[in-house]
Design an enzyme around this catalytic site. Structure first.
Site, short mmCIF file in Angstrom:
data_model
loop_
_atom_site.label_atom_id
_atom_site.label_comp_id
_atom_site.label_asym_id
_atom_site.label_seq_id
_atom_site.Cartn_x
_atom_site.Cartn_y
_atom_site.Cartn_z
N ARG A 86 84.38 3.43 40.42
CA ARG A 86 85.41 2.73 39.67
C ARG A 86 85.81 3.49 38.41
O ARG A 86 86.85 3.22 37.82
CB ARG A 86 84.93 1.31 39.30
CG ARG A 86 84.62 0.43 40.49
CD ARG A 86 85.82 0.25 41.41
NE ARG A 86 86.96 -0.27 40.69
CZ ARG A 86 87.14 -1.55 40.37
NH1 ARG A 86 86.25 -2.45 40.71
NH2 ARG A 86 88.21 -1.94 39.71
N ARG A 144 81.77 11.95 57.94
CA ARG A 144 82.58 12.23 59.13
C ARG A 144 82.07 13.53 59.74
O ARG A 144 82.03 13.70 60.94
CB ARG A 144 84.06 12.44 58.76
CG ARG A 144 84.72 11.24 58.16
CD ARG A 144 86.18 11.56 57.88
NE ARG A 144 86.94 11.65 59.13
CZ ARG A 144 88.20 12.11 59.20
NH1 ARG A 144 88.82 12.52 58.12
NH2 ARG A 144 88.82 12.15 60.35
N ASP A 168 84.57 14.67 31.56
CA ASP A 168 84.50 15.17 30.18
C ASP A 168 83.66 14.22 29.33
O ASP A 168 83.39 13.08 29.74
CB ASP A 168 85.91 15.41 29.61
CG ASP A 168 86.69 14.13 29.44
OD1 ASP A 168 86.22 13.25 28.68
OD2 ASP A 168 87.76 13.98 30.05
N ARG A 172 77.53 1.48 31.54
CA ARG A 172 76.50 1.47 32.59
C ARG A 172 75.07 1.63 32.08
O ARG A 172 74.14 1.38 32.84
CB ARG A 172 76.81 2.55 33.63
CG ARG A 172 78.19 2.41 34.26
CD ARG A 172 78.39 1.07 34.96
NE ARG A 172 79.70 0.98 35.59
CZ ARG A 172 80.10 -0.05 36.34
NH1 ARG A 172 79.28 -1.06 36.56
NH2 ARG A 172 81.30 -0.08 36.86
C1 LIG Z 1 79.20 -5.24 33.75
C2 LIG Z 1 80.38 -4.90 34.62
C3 LIG Z 1 80.87 -5.81 35.54
C4 LIG Z 1 81.98 -5.49 36.35
N1 LIG Z 1 82.43 -6.40 37.28
C5 LIG Z 1 83.47 -6.09 38.09
C6 LIG Z 1 83.95 -7.00 39.09
O1 LIG Z 1 83.45 -8.10 39.23
N2 LIG Z 1 84.98 -6.62 39.88
C7 LIG Z 1 85.59 -5.40 39.74
O2 LIG Z 1 86.54 -5.11 40.49
N3 LIG Z 1 85.18 -4.52 38.80
C8 LIG Z 1 84.13 -4.82 37.99
N4 LIG Z 1 83.71 -3.92 37.05
C9 LIG Z 1 84.38 -2.61 36.96
C10 LIG Z 1 85.32 -2.56 35.73
O3 LIG Z 1 86.34 -3.53 35.82
C11 LIG Z 1 85.94 -1.15 35.62
O4 LIG Z 1 86.73 -0.90 36.78
C12 LIG Z 1 84.92 -0.06 35.50
O5 LIG Z 1 83.95 -0.38 34.54
C13 LIG Z 1 85.59 1.25 35.12
O6 LIG Z 1 86.06 1.12 33.81
P1 LIG Z 1 87.35 1.88 33.30
O7 LIG Z 1 88.53 1.52 34.14
O8 LIG Z 1 87.46 1.61 31.83
O9 LIG Z 1 86.89 3.41 33.52
P2 LIG Z 1 87.74 4.67 33.97
O10 LIG Z 1 88.35 4.46 35.30
O11 LIG Z 1 86.82 5.86 33.80
O12 LIG Z 1 88.88 4.77 32.92
C14 LIG Z 1 88.60 5.10 31.56
C15 LIG Z 1 89.78 4.62 30.76
O13 LIG Z 1 90.93 5.35 31.17
C16 LIG Z 1 92.06 4.49 31.18
N5 LIG Z 1 92.60 4.42 32.56
C17 LIG Z 1 92.08 5.04 33.66
N6 LIG Z 1 92.86 4.81 34.72
C18 LIG Z 1 93.88 4.02 34.30
C19 LIG Z 1 94.99 3.43 34.94
N7 LIG Z 1 95.26 3.61 36.22
N8 LIG Z 1 95.81 2.66 34.19
C20 LIG Z 1 95.58 2.47 32.89
N9 LIG Z 1 94.54 3.00 32.20
C21 LIG Z 1 93.70 3.77 32.91
C22 LIG Z 1 91.61 3.13 30.67
O14 LIG Z 1 91.77 3.10 29.29
C23 LIG Z 1 90.13 3.14 30.98
O15 LIG Z 1 89.36 2.29 30.16
C24 LIG Z 1 82.61 -4.21 36.23
C25 LIG Z 1 82.12 -3.30 35.28
C26 LIG Z 1 81.02 -3.61 34.49
C27 LIG Z 1 80.51 -2.59 33.51
#
Ligand SMILES: Cc1cc2nc3c(=O)[nH]c(=O)nc-3n(C[C@H](O)[C@H](O)[C@H](O)COP(=O)(O)OP(=O)(O)OC[C@H]3O[C@@H](n4cnc5c(N)ncnc54)[C@H](O)[C@@H]3O)c2cc1C
Length: 301
Positions: free
Chosen positions: A112, A124, A212, A223
Protein backbone atom coordinates in the site's frame (compact mmCIF):
# COMPACT_ATOMS: atom_id res chain seq x y z
CA UNK A 1 16.75 -20.62 8.93
CA UNK A 2 15.85 -18.06 6.25
CA UNK A 3 18.90 -18.65 4.00
CA UNK A 4 20.47 -21.80 2.54
CA UNK A 5 24.22 -22.39 3.13
CA UNK A 6 24.80 -21.52 -0.58
CA UNK A 7 22.99 -18.19 -0.20
CA UNK A 8 24.97 -17.39 2.96
CA UNK A 9 28.22 -18.22 1.13
CA UNK A 10 27.27 -15.86 -1.73
CA UNK A 11 26.64 -13.08 0.78
CA UNK A 12 29.98 -13.73 2.50
CA UNK A 13 31.66 -13.56 -0.92
CA UNK A 14 30.09 -10.19 -1.67
CA UNK A 15 31.12 -8.86 1.72
CA UNK A 16 34.69 -10.10 1.20
CA UNK A 17 35.32 -7.97 -1.90
CA UNK A 18 35.10 -4.28 -0.96
CA UNK A 19 35.89 -1.66 -3.62
CA UNK A 20 37.14 1.90 -3.48
CA UNK A 21 34.61 4.58 -4.31
CA UNK A 22 34.26 8.35 -4.47
CA UNK A 23 30.63 8.11 -3.35
CA UNK A 24 29.38 8.97 0.13
CA UNK A 25 29.97 6.02 2.45
CA UNK A 26 28.13 5.41 5.69
CA UNK A 27 30.18 3.17 7.97
CA UNK A 28 27.01 2.20 9.81
CA UNK A 29 25.28 1.05 6.62
CA UNK A 30 28.36 -0.83 5.41
CA UNK A 31 28.14 -3.22 8.35
CA UNK A 32 24.58 -4.19 7.30
CA UNK A 33 25.15 -4.52 3.54
CA UNK A 34 23.92 -7.85 2.14
CA UNK A 35 23.43 -9.47 5.57
CA UNK A 36 20.02 -11.04 6.24
CA UNK A 37 18.35 -9.97 9.47
CA UNK A 38 15.87 -12.71 10.42
CA UNK A 39 12.23 -11.66 10.94
CA UNK A 40 9.31 -13.95 11.90
CA UNK A 41 9.91 -17.69 11.36
CA UNK A 42 11.26 -17.72 7.79
CA UNK A 43 11.48 -14.06 6.79
CA UNK A 44 14.31 -11.57 6.62
CA UNK A 45 15.34 -8.05 5.62
CA UNK A 46 18.63 -7.46 3.81
CA UNK A 47 20.16 -4.13 2.87
CA UNK A 48 21.21 -4.46 -0.77
CA UNK A 49 22.32 -0.90 -1.43
CA UNK A 50 22.07 2.64 -0.12
CA UNK A 51 22.69 6.10 -1.49
CA UNK A 52 23.77 9.02 0.67
CA UNK A 53 24.35 9.58 4.35
CA UNK A 54 23.60 12.31 6.92
CA UNK A 55 25.97 14.67 5.10
CA UNK A 56 24.09 14.12 1.81
CA UNK A 57 20.95 15.53 3.44
CA UNK A 58 22.84 18.69 4.44
CA UNK A 59 24.56 18.86 1.06
CA UNK A 60 21.16 18.92 -0.67
CA UNK A 61 19.65 21.36 1.84
CA UNK A 62 22.55 23.79 1.32
CA UNK A 63 22.68 23.06 -2.44
CA UNK A 64 26.39 22.73 -1.92
CA UNK A 65 29.26 22.38 -4.42
CA UNK A 66 31.20 20.15 -2.01
CA UNK A 67 30.28 17.71 0.73
CA UNK A 68 27.97 20.29 2.23
CA UNK A 69 29.02 19.52 5.80
CA UNK A 70 30.01 22.17 8.30
CA UNK A 71 30.54 20.70 11.77
CA UNK A 72 28.83 17.53 12.97
CA UNK A 73 26.91 19.64 15.49
CA UNK A 74 25.90 22.16 12.85
CA UNK A 75 24.76 19.38 10.51
CA UNK A 76 22.70 17.70 13.19
CA UNK A 77 21.05 21.02 14.01
CA UNK A 78 20.16 21.48 10.35
CA UNK A 79 18.74 17.96 10.06
CA UNK A 80 16.63 18.49 13.18
CA UNK A 81 15.38 21.80 11.78
CA UNK A 82 14.42 20.18 8.47
CA UNK A 83 12.57 17.35 10.21
CA UNK A 84 10.85 19.71 12.66
CA UNK A 85 9.58 21.97 9.89
CA UNK A 86 8.57 19.23 7.43
CA UNK A 87 11.20 20.38 4.95
CA UNK A 88 11.25 16.92 3.49
CA UNK A 89 12.94 17.00 0.08
CA UNK A 90 16.57 16.88 1.39
CA UNK A 91 15.67 13.51 2.97
CA UNK A 92 14.57 12.27 -0.47
CA UNK A 93 18.22 12.54 -1.62
CA UNK A 94 19.03 9.36 0.36
CA UNK A 95 17.79 5.98 -0.84
CA UNK A 96 17.68 2.46 0.53
CA UNK A 97 17.29 -0.81 -1.39
CA UNK A 98 16.16 -3.85 0.58
CA UNK A 99 15.56 -7.51 -0.14
CA UNK A 100 12.63 -8.65 1.97
CA UNK A 101 11.16 -12.11 2.49
CA UNK A 102 7.68 -11.85 4.01
CA UNK A 103 4.30 -13.63 4.22
CA UNK A 104 1.84 -12.66 1.48
CA UNK A 105 -0.66 -11.14 3.94
CA UNK A 106 2.10 -8.83 5.26
CA UNK A 107 3.08 -7.98 1.67
CA UNK A 108 -0.51 -6.86 1.02
CA UNK A 109 -0.22 -4.23 3.77
CA UNK A 110 3.30 -3.25 2.76
CA UNK A 111 2.49 -2.74 -0.93
CA UNK A 112 0.00 0.00 0.00
CA UNK A 113 3.03 2.27 0.38
CA UNK A 114 3.03 3.47 -3.21
CA UNK A 115 6.09 5.67 -3.12
CA UNK A 116 8.58 2.77 -3.30
CA UNK A 117 9.87 0.76 -6.28
CA UNK A 118 9.15 -2.95 -6.05
CA UNK A 119 10.14 -6.08 -7.91
CA UNK A 120 8.54 -9.27 -6.57
CA UNK A 121 9.48 -12.93 -7.03
CA UNK A 122 7.35 -14.26 -9.88
CA UNK A 123 5.04 -17.13 -8.98
CA UNK A 124 4.08 -17.30 -12.69
CA UNK A 125 7.67 -18.13 -13.58
CA UNK A 126 8.95 -19.91 -10.46
CA UNK A 127 7.62 -22.46 -8.00
CA UNK A 128 7.01 -21.03 -4.54
CA UNK A 129 8.76 -22.74 -1.61
CA UNK A 130 6.85 -24.73 0.96
CA UNK A 131 7.34 -22.08 3.64
CA UNK A 132 4.51 -20.70 5.74
CA UNK A 133 4.36 -18.23 8.56
CA UNK A 134 3.14 -20.10 11.62
CA UNK A 135 2.89 -17.70 14.59
CA UNK A 136 4.33 -18.50 17.99
CA UNK A 137 1.64 -19.50 20.49
CA UNK A 138 2.21 -16.22 22.40
CA UNK A 139 1.34 -14.24 19.27
CA UNK A 140 -2.05 -15.89 18.86
CA UNK A 141 -4.56 -13.52 20.42
CA UNK A 142 -8.34 -13.10 20.47
CA UNK A 143 -10.14 -10.29 18.62
CA UNK A 144 -9.82 -7.05 20.59
CA UNK A 145 -13.05 -5.87 22.24
CA UNK A 146 -11.99 -2.18 22.01
CA UNK A 147 -10.35 -2.03 18.61
CA UNK A 148 -11.91 -3.73 15.59
CA UNK A 149 -8.47 -3.64 13.96
CA UNK A 150 -6.53 -5.30 16.74
CA UNK A 151 -5.83 -8.12 19.15
CA UNK A 152 -6.83 -8.67 22.72
CA UNK A 153 -5.83 -11.40 25.16
CA UNK A 154 -3.54 -14.26 24.19
CA UNK A 155 -5.46 -17.44 23.39
CA UNK A 156 -5.60 -20.22 25.99
CA UNK A 157 -3.36 -23.25 25.55
CA UNK A 158 -5.99 -25.61 24.18
CA UNK A 159 -7.40 -23.12 21.67
CA UNK A 160 -3.98 -22.02 20.45
CA UNK A 161 -2.87 -25.65 19.96
CA UNK A 162 -6.00 -26.25 17.85
CA UNK A 163 -5.40 -23.08 15.80
CA UNK A 164 -1.75 -23.97 15.18
CA UNK A 165 -2.71 -27.48 14.05
CA UNK A 166 -5.23 -26.05 11.57
CA UNK A 167 -2.81 -23.44 10.26
CA UNK A 168 -0.15 -26.10 9.59
CA UNK A 169 -2.58 -28.68 8.21
CA UNK A 170 -4.38 -26.27 5.86
CA UNK A 171 -1.13 -24.78 4.56
CA UNK A 172 0.46 -28.13 3.84
CA UNK A 173 -2.68 -29.61 2.29
CA UNK A 174 -3.00 -26.59 -0.04
CA UNK A 175 0.69 -26.87 -0.95
CA UNK A 176 0.36 -30.63 -1.63
CA UNK A 177 -2.44 -29.84 -4.10
CA UNK A 178 -0.38 -27.00 -5.63
CA UNK A 179 2.47 -29.46 -6.23
CA UNK A 180 0.11 -32.05 -7.65
CA UNK A 181 -1.53 -29.50 -9.97
CA UNK A 182 1.76 -28.24 -11.47
CA UNK A 183 3.27 -31.71 -11.80
CA UNK A 184 3.61 -32.92 -15.43
CA UNK A 185 4.01 -36.49 -14.26
CA UNK A 186 1.30 -38.44 -16.13
CA UNK A 187 -0.71 -35.25 -16.86
CA UNK A 188 -0.33 -31.95 -18.69
CA UNK A 189 0.30 -30.01 -15.45
CA UNK A 190 -1.51 -26.78 -14.67
CA UNK A 191 0.33 -23.47 -15.34
CA UNK A 192 2.04 -22.05 -12.24
CA UNK A 193 0.19 -18.75 -12.67
CA UNK A 194 -3.09 -20.62 -12.08
CA UNK A 195 -2.03 -23.29 -9.59
CA UNK A 196 -0.80 -20.63 -7.13
CA UNK A 197 -4.33 -19.39 -6.51
CA UNK A 198 -5.09 -22.03 -3.88
CA UNK A 199 -2.03 -21.15 -1.76
CA UNK A 200 -2.69 -19.56 1.63
CA UNK A 201 -1.89 -15.96 2.56
CA UNK A 202 0.74 -17.10 5.08
CA UNK A 203 3.03 -18.44 2.34
CA UNK A 204 6.25 -16.45 1.95
CA UNK A 205 7.05 -14.21 -1.00
CA UNK A 206 10.13 -12.04 -1.63
CA UNK A 207 10.82 -8.69 -3.20
CA UNK A 208 13.38 -6.00 -3.76
CA UNK A 209 12.05 -2.74 -2.35
CA UNK A 210 13.69 0.64 -2.97
CA UNK A 211 12.55 3.84 -1.32
CA UNK A 212 13.87 7.29 -0.45
CA UNK A 213 14.48 8.25 3.16
CA UNK A 214 11.55 10.65 3.41
CA UNK A 215 9.05 8.02 2.31
CA UNK A 216 10.84 5.35 4.33
CA UNK A 217 10.34 7.47 7.46
CA UNK A 218 6.65 7.75 6.56
CA UNK A 219 6.46 3.95 6.23
CA UNK A 220 8.29 3.46 9.54
CA UNK A 221 6.15 6.04 11.32
CA UNK A 222 3.04 4.02 10.38
CA UNK A 223 4.38 0.49 10.57
CA UNK A 224 6.74 0.67 13.57
CA UNK A 225 3.80 2.12 15.52
CA UNK A 226 2.01 0.13 18.22
CA UNK A 227 -1.22 0.31 16.16
CA UNK A 228 0.37 -1.56 13.24
CA UNK A 229 -0.10 -5.31 13.04
CA UNK A 230 2.66 -7.19 14.86
CA UNK A 231 3.68 -9.13 11.74
CA UNK A 232 4.56 -5.97 9.76
CA UNK A 233 5.83 -4.10 12.83
CA UNK A 234 8.67 -6.59 13.34
CA UNK A 235 9.88 -5.84 9.81
CA UNK A 236 9.65 -2.10 10.45
CA UNK A 237 11.59 -2.56 13.70
CA UNK A 238 14.36 -4.43 11.85
CA UNK A 239 14.55 -1.63 9.25
CA UNK A 240 14.68 1.00 12.03
CA UNK A 241 17.85 -0.69 13.34
CA UNK A 242 19.45 -0.36 9.90
CA UNK A 243 18.38 3.24 9.38
CA UNK A 244 19.70 4.17 12.85
CA UNK A 245 23.15 2.98 11.76
CA UNK A 246 22.95 4.32 8.20
CA UNK A 247 21.90 7.93 8.94
CA UNK A 248 22.23 8.33 12.73
CA UNK A 249 21.48 12.07 12.91
CA UNK A 250 18.41 11.81 10.65
CA UNK A 251 17.16 8.82 12.62
CA UNK A 252 17.58 10.69 15.92
CA UNK A 253 15.52 13.57 14.48
CA UNK A 254 12.90 11.09 13.26
CA UNK A 255 12.69 9.53 16.73
CA UNK A 256 12.41 12.95 18.32
CA UNK A 257 9.82 14.59 16.06
CA UNK A 258 7.91 11.69 14.50
CA UNK A 259 8.15 8.43 16.45
CA UNK A 260 8.28 10.07 19.86
CA UNK A 261 6.25 13.19 19.05
CA UNK A 262 2.47 13.56 19.08
CA UNK A 263 0.06 15.48 16.84
CA UNK A 264 -2.72 17.41 18.55
CA UNK A 265 -6.00 18.58 17.04
CA UNK A 266 -7.07 22.22 17.46
CA UNK A 267 -9.45 21.08 20.25
CA UNK A 268 -6.58 19.17 21.87
CA UNK A 269 -4.35 22.24 21.89
CA UNK A 270 -7.19 24.33 23.36
CA UNK A 271 -7.85 21.74 26.12
CA UNK A 272 -4.16 21.59 26.95
CA UNK A 273 -4.03 25.39 27.26
CA UNK A 274 -7.02 25.33 29.60
CA UNK A 275 -5.51 22.51 31.67
CA UNK A 276 -2.17 24.32 31.96
CA UNK A 277 -4.11 27.38 33.17
CA UNK A 278 -5.44 25.22 36.03
CA UNK A 279 -8.90 24.40 34.69
CA UNK A 280 -10.27 20.91 35.23
CA UNK A 281 -11.28 19.76 31.75
CA UNK A 282 -13.43 16.66 31.27
CA UNK A 283 -14.57 14.88 28.14
CA UNK A 284 -17.94 16.62 28.44
CA UNK A 285 -16.34 20.08 28.51
CA UNK A 286 -13.55 19.24 26.04
CA UNK A 287 -15.60 19.43 22.85
CA UNK A 288 -14.19 16.03 21.85
CA UNK A 289 -15.91 12.70 21.31
CA UNK A 290 -15.32 9.97 23.92
CA UNK A 291 -12.87 8.25 21.61
CA UNK A 292 -10.97 11.43 20.77
CA UNK A 293 -10.74 12.25 24.48
CA UNK A 294 -9.43 8.76 25.28
CA UNK A 295 -6.79 9.07 22.57
CA UNK A 296 -5.89 12.62 23.64
CA UNK A 297 -5.38 11.55 27.26
CA UNK A 298 -3.63 8.37 26.13
CA UNK A 299 -0.81 10.50 24.70
CA UNK A 300 0.56 11.30 28.15
CA UNK A 301 -1.18 9.15 30.76
C1 LIG B 1 -2.88 1.06 11.30
C2 LIG B 1 -3.29 1.05 9.85
C3 LIG B 1 -4.53 0.59 9.46
C4 LIG B 1 -4.92 0.58 8.11
N1 LIG B 1 -6.15 0.08 7.75
C5 LIG B 1 -6.51 0.04 6.44
C6 LIG B 1 -7.77 -0.49 6.03
O1 LIG B 1 -8.58 -0.91 6.84
N2 LIG B 1 -8.07 -0.53 4.70
C7 LIG B 1 -7.21 -0.04 3.76
O2 LIG B 1 -7.54 -0.09 2.56
N3 LIG B 1 -6.02 0.49 4.11
C8 LIG B 1 -5.64 0.53 5.42
N4 LIG B 1 -4.42 1.04 5.77
C9 LIG B 1 -3.52 1.53 4.71
C10 LIG B 1 -3.50 3.08 4.66
O3 LIG B 1 -4.78 3.60 4.36
C11 LIG B 1 -2.49 3.55 3.60
O4 LIG B 1 -2.90 3.07 2.32
C12 LIG B 1 -1.09 3.06 3.86
O5 LIG B 1 -0.73 3.26 5.19
C13 LIG B 1 -0.11 3.77 2.95
O6 LIG B 1 -0.05 5.11 3.36
P1 LIG B 1 0.24 6.29 2.35
O7 LIG B 1 -0.77 6.30 1.25
O8 LIG B 1 0.37 7.54 3.16
O9 LIG B 1 1.71 5.86 1.81
P2 LIG B 1 2.35 6.01 0.38
O10 LIG B 1 1.56 5.28 -0.65
O11 LIG B 1 3.80 5.62 0.54
O12 LIG B 1 2.27 7.52 0.06
C14 LIG B 1 3.05 8.47 0.81
C15 LIG B 1 2.38 9.80 0.62
O13 LIG B 1 2.45 10.16 -0.75
C16 LIG B 1 1.24 10.79 -1.14
N5 LIG B 1 0.60 10.00 -2.20
C17 LIG B 1 1.03 8.81 -2.71
N6 LIG B 1 0.24 8.41 -3.69
C18 LIG B 1 -0.75 9.33 -3.81
C19 LIG B 1 -1.88 9.46 -4.64
N7 LIG B 1 -2.18 8.59 -5.59
N8 LIG B 1 -2.67 10.54 -4.46
C20 LIG B 1 -2.40 11.46 -3.53
N9 LIG B 1 -1.32 11.41 -2.70
C21 LIG B 1 -0.51 10.35 -2.84
C22 LIG B 1 0.38 10.93 0.10
O14 LIG B 1 0.66 12.14 0.72
C23 LIG B 1 0.88 9.82 0.98
O15 LIG B 1 0.67 10.02 2.36
C24 LIG B 1 -4.02 1.06 7.11
C25 LIG B 1 -2.76 1.55 7.50
C26 LIG B 1 -2.38 1.54 8.84
C27 LIG B 1 -1.01 2.05 9.22
Amino acid sequence: MPLTPEQSAEIEDLRATPRQTLRAVSEGAEKHLYKAHPVLDHGFVRMIDYMGDDAAICQAARVSYGRGTKSVQNDEGLIRYLMRHWHSTPFEMCELKLHVKLPVFVARQWIRHRTANVNEYSARYSILDREFYIPRAEDLAAQSAQNNQGRGDVLGEEESARVLDWLREDAHRAYDHYEQMISDDGQQGLARELARMNLPANIYTQWYWKVDLHNLFHFLRLRADSHAQYEIRVYADAICEMVRDWVPAAYRAFEEYRLGGVTLSASGVECLRRMLAGEEVTQETSGMSAREWREFKGEWQ
